[in-house]
Motif scaffolding. Structure first.
Motif, short mmCIF file in Angstrom:
data_model
loop_
_atom_site.label_atom_id
_atom_site.label_comp_id
_atom_site.label_asym_id
_atom_site.label_seq_id
_atom_site.Cartn_x
_atom_site.Cartn_y
_atom_site.Cartn_z
N ALA A 194 0.68 -0.93 -0.32
CA ALA A 194 0.14 -0.35 0.19
C ALA A 194 0.88 1.10 0.03
N ALA A 195 1.18 1.80 -1.47
CA ALA A 195 2.03 3.44 -1.03
C ALA A 195 1.21 3.98 -0.53
N ALA A 196 2.38 5.95 -0.25
CA ALA A 196 2.25 5.77 1.55
C ALA A 196 0.32 7.10 0.43
N HIS A 197 -0.01 7.39 1.10
CA HIS A 197 -1.19 7.89 1.13
C HIS A 197 -1.98 8.54 2.38
N GLY A 198 -3.53 8.97 2.41
CA GLY A 198 -4.25 9.22 3.57
C GLY A 198 -5.64 8.55 3.42
N ASP A 199 -6.27 8.56 4.39
CA ASP A 199 -7.38 7.61 4.08
C ASP A 199 -8.79 9.07 4.20
N ILE A 200 -9.99 8.50 3.49
CA ILE A 200 -10.48 9.51 2.77
C ILE A 200 -11.91 10.39 3.82
N ASN A 201 -11.86 9.72 4.10
CA ASN A 201 -13.44 9.31 5.35
C ASN A 201 -13.16 9.83 6.71
N ILE A 233 -7.10 -1.40 19.09
CA ILE A 233 -7.05 -1.10 18.00
C ILE A 233 -6.27 0.11 17.67
N VAL A 234 -6.10 0.31 16.23
CA VAL A 234 -5.36 1.94 15.99
C VAL A 234 -6.97 2.64 15.03
N VAL A 235 -6.83 3.78 15.48
CA VAL A 235 -7.76 4.64 15.27
C VAL A 235 -6.57 6.11 14.38
N ASN A 236 -7.12 6.44 13.06
CA ASN A 236 -6.35 7.14 12.56
C ASN A 236 -7.54 8.82 11.98
N VAL A 237 -6.82 9.85 12.13
CA VAL A 237 -7.48 11.45 10.84
C VAL A 237 -7.87 10.61 9.46
N GLY A 238 -8.91 10.80 9.53
CA GLY A 238 -9.00 10.53 8.02
C GLY A 238 -8.99 12.06 7.43
N ASP A 239 -9.15 12.57 5.88
CA ASP A 239 -8.81 13.07 4.77
C ASP A 239 -10.28 15.06 5.00
N MET A 240 -11.70 13.87 5.74
CA MET A 240 -13.10 14.44 5.82
C MET A 240 -12.20 15.08 7.24
N LEU A 241 -12.16 14.75 8.17
CA LEU A 241 -12.52 15.20 9.42
C LEU A 241 -10.44 16.19 9.62
N ASN A 246 -9.72 21.71 9.23
CA ASN A 246 -8.90 22.99 8.29
C ASN A 246 -6.85 22.38 9.28
N HIS A 247 -7.06 21.07 9.32
CA HIS A 247 -5.36 20.56 9.48
C HIS A 247 -5.43 20.85 10.56
N LYS A 248 -6.00 20.75 11.57
CA LYS A 248 -6.15 21.28 13.34
C LYS A 248 -5.96 19.85 13.68
N LEU A 249 -6.85 19.06 13.06
CA LEU A 249 -6.70 17.00 13.76
C LEU A 249 -5.86 16.66 11.88
N LYS A 250 -5.17 15.98 12.39
CA LYS A 250 -4.08 15.57 11.27
C LYS A 250 -4.23 14.50 10.42
N SER A 251 -4.52 14.34 9.40
CA SER A 251 -4.69 13.05 8.29
C SER A 251 -2.98 12.85 8.05
#
Length: 318
Positions: A194-201, A233-241, A246-251
């Motif tokens: 899986a190439a480097a990416h950010g999640d959409i959600n 479980i691992v939880v991460n910020v997606g691009d929608m959040l 405004n990039h305060k929470l980081k995808s």
């Protein structure tokens, strides 16, 4: 002042948020917000997924992916743009990359679709596949809603801010198979699992994978390996959040690297839950996250418009 660089993702206990103890709840909110403004990832325990259900799900998923190719392709529906059913090898390419990822996957969406939502597609051979994927979908949807409540409080919003936006949302449970590579010399240049990416959600919830390989790009440019304990479980910020805040929470950009050459002939399985809102959610940056110091980064659009844009960039929609 920049927050400290982390060598591992912070670990939190979701039971602290739901305990009824105001002090524990407030600390969980603060710690979750701190992790999401720093590295964008956190490890969570007491998420509701039992070991028994996780093991049964992985067993059902493996049995499906070990079917012959022509049997798997019966559940491929290109007209659904990769949103339901089986998506074969070489179909998804990370944004900005020219070589497809070394994976195949299966998508399960909202168990009770509303409006024009697509219905799920399940393999006839394994009725337990539907049973366990649906059970995990509902478990992660509930955990995700709780986490979004904590995120809302951290952002100074009403606790239930996200509730109506994710009700009957477009969330996806993705069963992933990073298939064995029998001859590593034949792998195209640059091809990885899986190439480097950010999640959409909005947020992603990921149960432990069957093998190592997940890495996160720290803001100083260093890749760090992510491993969760068996009960996490691992939880991460997606691009929608990220857009909404405004990039305060980081995808944060992440990837799944290829294993050492001697392990290329082995499979890796992974099952993330991508928590999406309904298509009509407004992703315009929250006014509270925009200032002279932090000017607005993103154009206004709905979740549906953003998803459509990204599906085209990934090659799943033409």
């Amino acid at each position: 002042m920049e927050p400290a660089l982390l060598n591992e993702v912070p670990s939190l206990d979701l039971a602290d948020y739901t305990s009824g103890d105001a002090t524990k709840k407030a600390k969980f909110v603060a710690d979750l917000g701190s992790a999401f403004t720093n590295i964008g990832f956190v490890a969570i325990k007491n998420h509701g997924l039992s070991d028994d259900l996780r093991i049964k799900l992985y067993d059902a998923v493996q049995r499906f992916f070990f079917l012959p190719e022509d049997e798997k392709k019966k559940y491929e529906h290109p007209e659904l743009f990769g949103q339901r059913g089986y998506i074969g090898k070489g179909k998804e390419t990370a944004k900005g990359f020219k070589v497809a990822d070394l994976k195949e996957f299966y998508h399960v969406g909202q168990p009770e679709p509303v409006g024009d939502m697509a219905h799920n597609v399940f393999p006839d051979e394994f009725p337990e596949f539907e049973e366990y994927t649906t059970a995990v979908y509902k478990t992660f949807e509930n955990a995700g809603k709780t986490l979004l409540k904590a995120i809302a409080i951290y952002l100074g919003l009403e606790e239930d801010f996200f509730e109506d936006k994710v009700k009957n949302g477009d969330s996806i449970l993705r069963a992933l198979h990073y298939f064995p590579i029998e001859n590593p010399d034949l792998v195209p240049d640059g091809a990885v699992r899986a190439a480097a990416h950010g999640d959409i959600n909005l947020i992603t919830l990921l149960m432990g994978a069957s093998a190592e390989g997940l890495e996160v790009l720290r803001r100083d440019g260093k890749w760090i390996a992510i491993t969760a304990l068996p009960d996490q479980i691992v939880v991460n910020v997606g691009d929608m959040l990220d857009r909404l805040t405004n990039h305060k929470l980081k995808s944060t950009i992440h990837r799944v690297v290829n294993p050492p050459r001697e392990k290329m002939g082995t499979s890796r399985f992974s099952i993330p839950f991508f928590m999406h809102p309904r298509a009509d959610m407004d992703l315009s940056c929250l006014e509270s996250c925009v200032s002279v110091e932090f000017p607005k980064l993103y154009v206004n659009m709905t979740a549906g418009e953003f998803l459509d844009e990204r599906l085209r960039e990934l090659g799943l929609k033409k």
